[in-house]
Design a protein around this motif. Sequence first.
Motif, PDB file in Angstrom:
ATOM      1  N   ASP A  49       0.851  -1.185   0.000  1.00 42.00           N
ATOM      2  CA  ASP A  49       0.000   0.000   0.000  1.00 42.00           C
ATOM      3  C   ASP A  49       0.892   1.242   0.000  1.00 42.00           C
ATOM      4  OD1 ASP A  49      -2.180   1.662   0.127  1.00 42.00           O
ATOM      5  OD2 ASP A  49      -2.573   1.309   2.247  1.00 42.00           O
ATOM      6  N   SER A  54      -5.157   2.703   2.773  1.00 46.98           N
ATOM      7  CA  SER A  54      -5.906   2.046   3.843  1.00 46.98           C
ATOM      8  C   SER A  54      -5.619   2.648   5.215  1.00 46.98           C
ATOM      9  CB  SER A  54      -5.588   0.554   3.866  1.00 46.98           C
ATOM     10  OG  SER A  54      -4.237   0.352   4.217  1.00 46.98           O
ATOM     11  N   LYS A  62     -12.265  -1.043   5.133  1.00 43.69           N
ATOM     12  CA  LYS A  62     -11.272  -1.888   4.461  1.00 43.69           C
ATOM     13  C   LYS A  62     -11.922  -3.119   3.844  1.00 43.69           C
ATOM     14  CE  LYS A  62      -7.358  -0.605   7.382  1.00 43.69           C
ATOM     15  NZ  LYS A  62      -6.357  -1.085   8.359  1.00 43.69           N
TER      16      LYS A  62
END
Length: 95
Positions: A49, A54, A62
């Motif tokens: 990521d 997130s 999520k």
Amino acid sequence: LAPSVVGVSSMVQIVVWMGVLEFWTNKGNVTMENMFEDPKREPGNLGFDPMGLSSGKSQEEKDAMALKEIKNGRLAMLAIGGMIHHNWITGEALF
């Protein structure tokens, strides 16, 4: 078919590099017998990521995003299947 349009070397390059990525992310466990031995491993979760999409999200958010990603992947598989069958049936390149 597709290799005749883009060349065999391009297709081999894609397959080889995806194999390298699979080997690297699964720590060498690439057979069905040992691919999922690690209990901490989640299919599809590579821990990647870089943009921090997130961070600061609740678990519910999520999970909703993961469901969207799964649906997007399934739609992409249907689309590539249609493209492949177009090539097989007509014998022509799609684009």
